[in-house]
Design a protein around this motif. Structure first.
Motif, PDB file in Angstrom:
ATOM      1  N   PRO A 237     -21.588  11.284   0.178  1.00  0.00           N
ATOM      2  CA  PRO A 237     -21.201  11.737   1.520  1.00  0.00           C
ATOM      3  C   PRO A 237     -20.141  12.840   1.444  1.00  0.00           C
ATOM      4  CG  PRO A 237     -20.080   9.702   1.000  1.00  0.00           C
ATOM      5  CD  PRO A 237     -21.031   9.943  -0.136  1.00  0.00           C
ATOM      6  N   ILE A 238     -19.983  13.556   2.526  1.00  0.00           N
ATOM      7  CA  ILE A 238     -19.049  14.684   2.549  1.00  0.00           C
ATOM      8  C   ILE A 238     -17.614  14.171   2.594  1.00  0.00           C
ATOM      9  CG2 ILE A 238     -18.257  16.688   3.859  1.00  0.00           C
ATOM     10  CD1 ILE A 238     -21.099  17.031   4.879  1.00  0.00           C
ATOM     11  N   GLU A 239     -16.823  14.601   1.619  1.00  0.00           N
ATOM     12  CA  GLU A 239     -15.390  14.317   1.623  1.00  0.00           C
ATOM     13  C   GLU A 239     -14.657  15.578   2.085  1.00  0.00           C
ATOM     14  OE1 GLU A 239     -14.719  11.030  -1.873  1.00  0.00           O
ATOM     15  OE2 GLU A 239     -14.821  13.140  -2.475  1.00  0.00           O
ATOM     16  N   ARG A 240     -13.797  15.427   3.087  1.00  0.00           N
ATOM     17  CA  ARG A 240     -13.098  16.575   3.671  1.00  0.00           C
ATOM     18  C   ARG A 240     -11.599  16.439   3.436  1.00  0.00           C
ATOM     19  NH1 ARG A 240     -16.130  16.845   9.563  1.00  0.00           N
ATOM     20  NH2 ARG A 240     -18.235  17.278   8.776  1.00  0.00           N
ATOM     21  N   PRO A 241     -11.045  17.193   2.501  1.00  0.00           N
ATOM     22  CA  PRO A 241      -9.613  17.089   2.210  1.00  0.00           C
ATOM     23  C   PRO A 241      -8.746  17.426   3.416  1.00  0.00           C
ATOM     24  CG  PRO A 241     -10.758  18.268   0.452  1.00  0.00           C
ATOM     25  CD  PRO A 241     -11.731  18.128   1.584  1.00  0.00           C
ATOM     26  N   VAL A 242      -7.668  16.664   3.579  1.00  0.00           N
ATOM     27  CA  VAL A 242      -6.659  16.975   4.585  1.00  0.00           C
ATOM     28  C   VAL A 242      -5.772  18.096   4.065  1.00  0.00           C
ATOM     29  CG1 VAL A 242      -4.789  16.041   5.991  1.00  0.00           C
ATOM     30  CG2 VAL A 242      -6.716  14.572   5.354  1.00  0.00           C
TER      31      VAL A 242
END
Length: 403
Positions: A237-242
């Motif tokens: 799944p897509i991991e979106r860094p903060v």
């Protein structure tokens, strides 16, 4: 020999991540019991049976009025304190064991609630967590909160656990530094950082001979913050860094060992916080932060000096935030997120900075943060020592959750 060295280097490269560590998700939690700051003095003196100490009560009222805090949350209630007279009676039997037993459940539950929110935002199963770093001022045993938390979340038995005790307000900086190292040196690692505190250990009746007790009671609250840290974000799944964690550093101001201290004793925890701390910060902070950025070649990365950076400062107290502004020449509003969190929750020790990051993110998403296109930022806080903790951050492209 050369062939062996080559093989070792190849193995080492295969073990390490390709990119820098990033915070991939965050979560926060507080207990249900909320006490308004303008009602706290009456509440505190009533449950400690100390209303006869009129001068101390008036002093506490002034502290609360000037604190910049509107409300705080606590696991303990009036009933909790009433059921343990040893918590407020200094002449009673030692209370440390009872405090630790009550705190154990509170801290684990708070940490689990914050971690569950971070994991839900992350979007991957809890079983994918490879490392766990837990920090708290509210425990003193093994097995501890780390093992309890792993069981509550359903983490694998092979998860690598690290438990940090009594790092004070700087706990989250140490924990994220360890998570950065684990993520960058173990390909595919996903580190859950959890920082949770319950202020029952230092809770006690007011003492005419101890101003530190009044300060602690006027500032501290319960809460937990959690973060998922990893490198090389996945696409499925897509991991979106903060944000990316660029560096983590620490500096102790010389001759300040007396300024901030945490001591565990038979009657709980004593916090010592010298009135000199704001002045010490004004005198030594800028040098510490400049030295943290210099090795990165970021002395003036933004082109506009300190005001060109985003600031996530631990809101230990209103005077401490004022000292940061004075030391760094920060414009009004640069510490708005920190002041907001202090107002809404008080000082929750190391967990507080996670709340600040969450507030900064919320403001950016809604266009409320000045300079929302910032690239570089600083997380900073103070710990026992007096120790200045610094994490340099770099923004990810675009606003989070924007599709």
């Amino acid at each position: 020999m050369a062939a062996t060295t080559t093989l070792l280097n190849e193995i080492r490269r295969a073990q390490r991540a390709d990119g820098p560590a990033a915070v991939l998700a965050i979560g926060t939690a507080v207990p249900a019991n909320c006490v308004r700051q303008d009602e706290f003095t009456d509440w505190y003196f009533r449950i400690t049976k100390s209303d006869h100490l009129a001068k101390l009560k008036a002093k506490m009222k002034k502290m609360c009025d000037k604190s910049g805090i509107k409300k705080r949350y606590f696991h303990h209630t009036e009933e909790t304190i009433g059921g343990h007279p040893e918590f407020t009676d200094r002449a009673a039997a030692p209370s440390l064991g009872a405090r630790l037993r009550v705190s154990a459940d509170a801290v684990s539950e708070l940490a689990a609630a914050a971690a569950e929110r971070a994991i839900a935002e992350w979007g991957r199963p809890a079983a994918d967590i490879t490392h766990l770093v837990v920090a708290t001022n509210s425990g003193a045993g093994e097995p501890g909160t780390d093992l309890r938390l792993a069981a509550l979340l359903g983490l694998r038995p092979t998860v690598r656990r690290t438990l940090l005790y009594f790092h004070g307000c700087s706990a989250i900086f140490t924990a994220i530094g360890l998570a950065k190292d684990a993520a960058e040196n173990n390909r595919g690692a996903r580190v859950l950082v959890a920082c949770a505190h319950a202020v029952l250990l230092p809770f006690r009746a007011p003492d005419e001979n101890s101003l530190d007790t009044l300060v602690a009671m006027a500032l501290f609250g319960d809460g937990a913050g959690a973060a998922i840290v990893g490198a090389d974000p996945t696409t499925d799944p897509i991991e979106r860094p903060v944000f990316h964690v660029v560096s983590s550093s620490q500096a102790t101001l010389p001759g300040t060992e007396h300024a901030v201290a945490i001591n565990l004793g038979e009657s709980g925890v004593d916090y010592r916080m010298s009135v000199e701390v704001p002045a010490l910060v004004r005198g030594g902070l800028e040098r510490c932060l400049a030295e943290s950025l210099a090795p990165l070649g970021l002395a003036n990365a933004s082109g506009t000096g300190w005001n060109g950076l985003l600031w996530a400062v631990h809101p230990g107290s209103r005077p401490l935030l004022d000292s940061y502004e004075a030391a760094m020449g920060l414009e009004t509003g640069k510490l708005a997120a920190s002041r907001c969190v202090l107002s809404e929750y008080g000082n929750m020790f190391g967990a507080t900075v996670i709340f600040v990051l969450d507030e900064i993110r919320r403001r950016r998403q809604h266009g409320e943060e000045e300079g929302e296109d910032w690239q570089w930022g600083i997380m900073s806080g103070l710990g026992p020592g007096l120790t200045v903790e610094t994490i340099v951050m770099h923004a990810t492209a675009g606003r989070r959750n924007e599709d």
